[in-house]
Enzyme design. Structure first.
Site, mmCIF file in Angstrom:
data_model
loop_
_atom_site.group_PDB
_atom_site.id
_atom_site.type_symbol
_atom_site.label_atom_id
_atom_site.label_comp_id
_atom_site.label_asym_id
_atom_site.label_seq_id
_atom_site.Cartn_x
_atom_site.Cartn_y
_atom_site.Cartn_z
ATOM 1 N N THR A 87 -7.387 27.195 -10.764
ATOM 2 C CA THR A 87 -6.858 28.182 -9.805
ATOM 3 C C THR A 87 -5.441 28.528 -10.244
ATOM 4 O O THR A 87 -4.471 28.165 -9.572
ATOM 5 C CB THR A 87 -6.853 27.588 -8.375
ATOM 6 N N PHE A 250 9.667 9.342 -8.137
ATOM 7 C CA PHE A 250 10.008 10.767 -8.283
ATOM 8 C C PHE A 250 11.486 11.034 -8.039
ATOM 9 O O PHE A 250 11.869 12.054 -7.494
ATOM 10 C CB PHE A 250 9.107 11.637 -7.385
ATOM 11 N N GLY A 254 16.059 14.740 -14.988
ATOM 12 C CA GLY A 254 15.643 15.089 -16.343
ATOM 13 C C GLY A 254 15.643 16.594 -16.533
ATOM 14 O O GLY A 254 16.475 17.298 -15.945
ATOM 15 N N CYS A 261 0.253 21.815 -12.208
ATOM 16 C CA CYS A 261 0.145 21.719 -10.746
ATOM 17 C C CYS A 261 1.442 22.024 -9.988
ATOM 18 O O CYS A 261 1.465 22.941 -9.173
ATOM 19 C CB CYS A 261 -0.367 20.343 -10.360
ATOM 20 N N ARG A 328 0.718 23.030 -20.312
ATOM 21 C CA ARG A 328 0.893 24.073 -19.302
ATOM 22 C C ARG A 328 2.237 23.896 -18.582
ATOM 23 O O ARG A 328 2.542 22.826 -18.081
ATOM 24 C CB ARG A 328 -0.280 24.046 -18.313
HETATM 25 P P1 NAD Z 1 -8.773 23.146 -16.256
HETATM 26 O O1 NAD Z 1 -8.223 24.471 -16.620
HETATM 27 O O2 NAD Z 1 -8.463 21.960 -17.106
HETATM 28 O O3 NAD Z 1 -10.359 23.224 -16.158
HETATM 29 C C1 NAD Z 1 -11.040 24.213 -15.456
HETATM 30 C C2 NAD Z 1 -12.445 24.341 -16.060
HETATM 31 O O4 NAD Z 1 -13.217 25.211 -15.228
HETATM 32 C C3 NAD Z 1 -12.457 24.958 -17.454
HETATM 33 O O5 NAD Z 1 -13.197 24.158 -18.335
HETATM 34 C C4 NAD Z 1 -13.112 26.317 -17.242
HETATM 35 O O6 NAD Z 1 -13.852 26.776 -18.365
HETATM 36 C C5 NAD Z 1 -14.027 26.008 -16.076
HETATM 37 N N1 NAD Z 1 -14.463 27.218 -15.352
HETATM 38 C C6 NAD Z 1 -13.740 28.299 -15.006
HETATM 39 N N2 NAD Z 1 -14.504 29.178 -14.339
HETATM 40 C C7 NAD Z 1 -15.751 28.626 -14.269
HETATM 41 C C8 NAD Z 1 -16.971 29.042 -13.682
HETATM 42 N N3 NAD Z 1 -17.080 30.195 -13.030
HETATM 43 N N4 NAD Z 1 -18.048 28.230 -13.813
HETATM 44 C C9 NAD Z 1 -17.958 27.039 -14.451
HETATM 45 N N5 NAD Z 1 -16.822 26.591 -15.015
HETATM 46 C C10 NAD Z 1 -15.738 27.374 -14.920
HETATM 47 O O7 NAD Z 1 -8.297 22.866 -14.762
HETATM 48 P P2 NAD Z 1 -7.857 21.473 -14.097
HETATM 49 O O8 NAD Z 1 -6.525 21.071 -14.600
HETATM 50 O O9 NAD Z 1 -8.990 20.517 -14.150
HETATM 51 O O10 NAD Z 1 -7.646 21.936 -12.587
HETATM 52 C C11 NAD Z 1 -8.728 22.315 -11.769
HETATM 53 C C12 NAD Z 1 -8.241 22.413 -10.341
HETATM 54 O O11 NAD Z 1 -7.822 21.117 -9.869
HETATM 55 C C13 NAD Z 1 -7.034 23.329 -10.156
HETATM 56 O O12 NAD Z 1 -7.132 23.958 -8.902
HETATM 57 C C14 NAD Z 1 -5.866 22.356 -10.144
HETATM 58 O O13 NAD Z 1 -4.766 22.850 -9.432
HETATM 59 C C15 NAD Z 1 -6.464 21.161 -9.445
HETATM 60 N N6 NAD Z 1 -5.831 19.890 -9.795
HETATM 61 C C16 NAD Z 1 -5.490 19.624 -11.084
HETATM 62 C C17 NAD Z 1 -4.905 18.419 -11.409
HETATM 63 C C18 NAD Z 1 -4.468 18.115 -12.825
HETATM 64 O O14 NAD Z 1 -3.708 17.166 -13.007
HETATM 65 N N7 NAD Z 1 -4.898 18.861 -13.822
HETATM 66 C C19 NAD Z 1 -4.694 17.446 -10.409
HETATM 67 C C20 NAD Z 1 -5.096 17.728 -9.107
HETATM 68 C C21 NAD Z 1 -5.665 18.954 -8.803
#
Ligand code: NAD
Length: 430
Positions: A87, A250, A254, A261, A328
């Site tokens: 997102t 936290f 730095g 996120c 990112r």
């Molecule tokens: P990411 O970008 O690593 O992975 C997202 C995946 O979703 C990708 O592989 C993409 O190809 C796939 N995707 C996109 N559209 C799709 C669809 N229509 N059908 C199937 N697959 C699809 O993202 P992330 O870092 O895992 O984050 C995902 C969510 O979790 C976000 O909302 C983020 O804010 C939240 N989040 C992330 C973290 C973190 O540390 N990365 C921690 C907590 C919450």
């Protein structure tokens, strides 16, 4: 044991999928990227996360974790569907829900019997209703489903442990039976469960990230004031953190927060506040301070270079934090780009993030090891606090450099020890 589909195999989806498979469930992970799914089927990880490869291999070998690009293969048998797609922020900070929308549309026609759809991605307040509406529109008329919000709090770098041992599980929903069913999925996980309505659950995620980001910007502001008065922010943070009401986490000054996120979620929350005609002064300041922190550090680097256009800096660490290859919103990108714009040559090393960094910053010279990165350098910039850098042979570093100047963007070194080795040391708020 349950049948689970996980939509999106990113950091959250893959770890959630492997985690639930490890608890004995039958999990199918879906992604739209053919190449990613092909690699996952071949046992290759799409990103670096400690412990993930072993967990994925073990659960896949046991036949409990599968990968597909076909919704038709994953959805009909699923009792639970986790939406874990990205997102990202759009231009004005608003969370871009296009992937959530597309995933909801794609899964809806395949819904059969009673299914619980779980929003695990971080989604704006009101998204539970948004996902319900889309699914209702595209699902067969007799499909029986409920939407539950179950935000994820894992931290990259310790994500495998975080999903096994979360601090808490948050479940929001208007259908108590569905909320209870999701709670049962977590039955063997030892963590308090907060059960609430959809919107409150969605808000808990944003408020949590905003709080953590606020603490970082707070201590960074204190660090700037410390610099004006020759106080040491590290000791200030320790002295503060011992107060049980404050706590130590936290409060590390730095170069500011980054990653996929905090910046995105604080911006999205500020946007939501503005939509309701509120003025999110604190959130805006948290973001401003964070950007300033990168600029302040860059200015400090430039101030140490007699002639930036004829200087070289070595950079240790590119990822937004240690134990991940995630670039990112990494502070290193803004800092390095600003230095390159000033004519500084940059040699960099990161244990795992260089492939991702190369795509963002092709003009950097990427080096094979930390010592190569400082070869002939006029300054060393520590930007990510990998353990490897804490344990480096600093005498060897000093000998390789043209000018032994160390700008410690994460305050990981002992100033006195570093100065005793002949370095000029510049920390943050010290
Ligand atoms: P990411 O970008 O690593 O992975 C997202 C995946 O979703 C990708 O592989 C993409 O190809 C796939 N995707 C996109 N559209 C799709 C669809 N229509 N059908 C199937 N697959 C699809 O993202 P992330 O870092 O895992 O984050 C995902 C969510 O979790 C976000 O909302 C983020 O804010 C939240 N989040 C992330 C973290 C973190 O540390 N990365 C921690 C907590 C919450």
């Amino acid at each position: 044991m349950s049948s689970i589909a996980v939509i999106g195999t990113g950091y959250v989806g893959l770890i959630t999928g492997a985690g639930f498979a490890d608890l004995g469930n039958d999990v199918v992970c879906v992604d739209i990227l053919e190449e990613k799914i092909a690699k996952l089927r071949a046992g290759e990880m799409p990103f670096f996360e400690p412990g993930l490869e072993e967990l994925t291999r073990r659960t896949a070998d046991a036949g409990r974790l599968r990968f597909t690009t076909a919704y038709a293969e994953a959805i009909p048998a699923a009792d639970f569907i986790f939406i874990t797609v990205d997102t990202p922020p759009s231009g004005n900070g608003k969370a871009d829900m296009s992937r959530v929308e597309s995933a909801s549309r794609s899964l809806a026609p395949h819904l059969r019997e009673r299914t619980v759809i779980i929003n695990k991605s971080t989604m704006p307040i009101g998204s539970g209703d948004f996902v319900s509406q889309i699914i209702r529109e595209y699902a067969p008329p007799d499909a029986d489903f409920a939407v539950v919000s179950n935000p994820e709090f894992l931290r990259e770098g310790s994500a495998v442990r975080d999903v096994r041992e979360p601090d808490r599980i948050v479940l929001g929903g208007d259908d108590p039976v569905a909320v209870e069913a999701v709670a049962e999925l977590y039955e063997t996980v030892n963590a308090p469960i907060v059960k609430t309505d959809l919107r409150t659950a969605e808000m808990i995620k944003y408020a949590s990230n905003a709080m953590l980001a606020t603490r970082i910007s707070f201590i960074n502001e204190i660090a700037a004031i410390c610099e004006g008065f020759d106080a040491d922010v590290r000791v200030v943070a320790r002295g503060m953190g011992l107060d049980a009401r404050i706590g130590p986490n936290f409060l590390e000054a730095g170069i500011g927060f980054g990653g996929s996120c905090f910046p995105k979620d604080v911006k999205a929350l500020a946007f939501m506040a503005a939509e309701k005609h509120l003025h999110p002064q604190l959130l805006n300041s948290v973001l401003d301070i964070n950007q300033d922190q990168r600029r302040r550090f860059t200015r400090k680097v430039l101030a140490r270079l007699a002639e930036p256009g004829a200087s070289t800096v070595g950079v240790w660490g590119l990822a937004f934090k240690q134990d991940t290859d995630d670039m990112r919103e990494s502070p290193s990108v803004d800092i390095i780009r600003a230095l390159l714009d000033s004519g500084v040559r940059v040699r960099a090393y990161d244990p795992v993030a260089m492939p991702a960094a190369r795509a963002l910053m092709p003009d950097v010279t990427y080096c094979d090891d930390p010592y190569d990165a400082v070869c002939g350098a006029d300054a060393l910039l520590l930007l990510t606090p990998w353990n490897e850098f804490r344990q480096a042979n600093m005498e060897r570093v000093r000998e390789a450099m043209r000018h032994p100047v160390l700008l410690d963007g994460r305050n990981i070194y002992d100033r006195r020890e570093i100065e005793a080795l002949g370095f000029t040391y510049v920390g943050v708020g010290r």
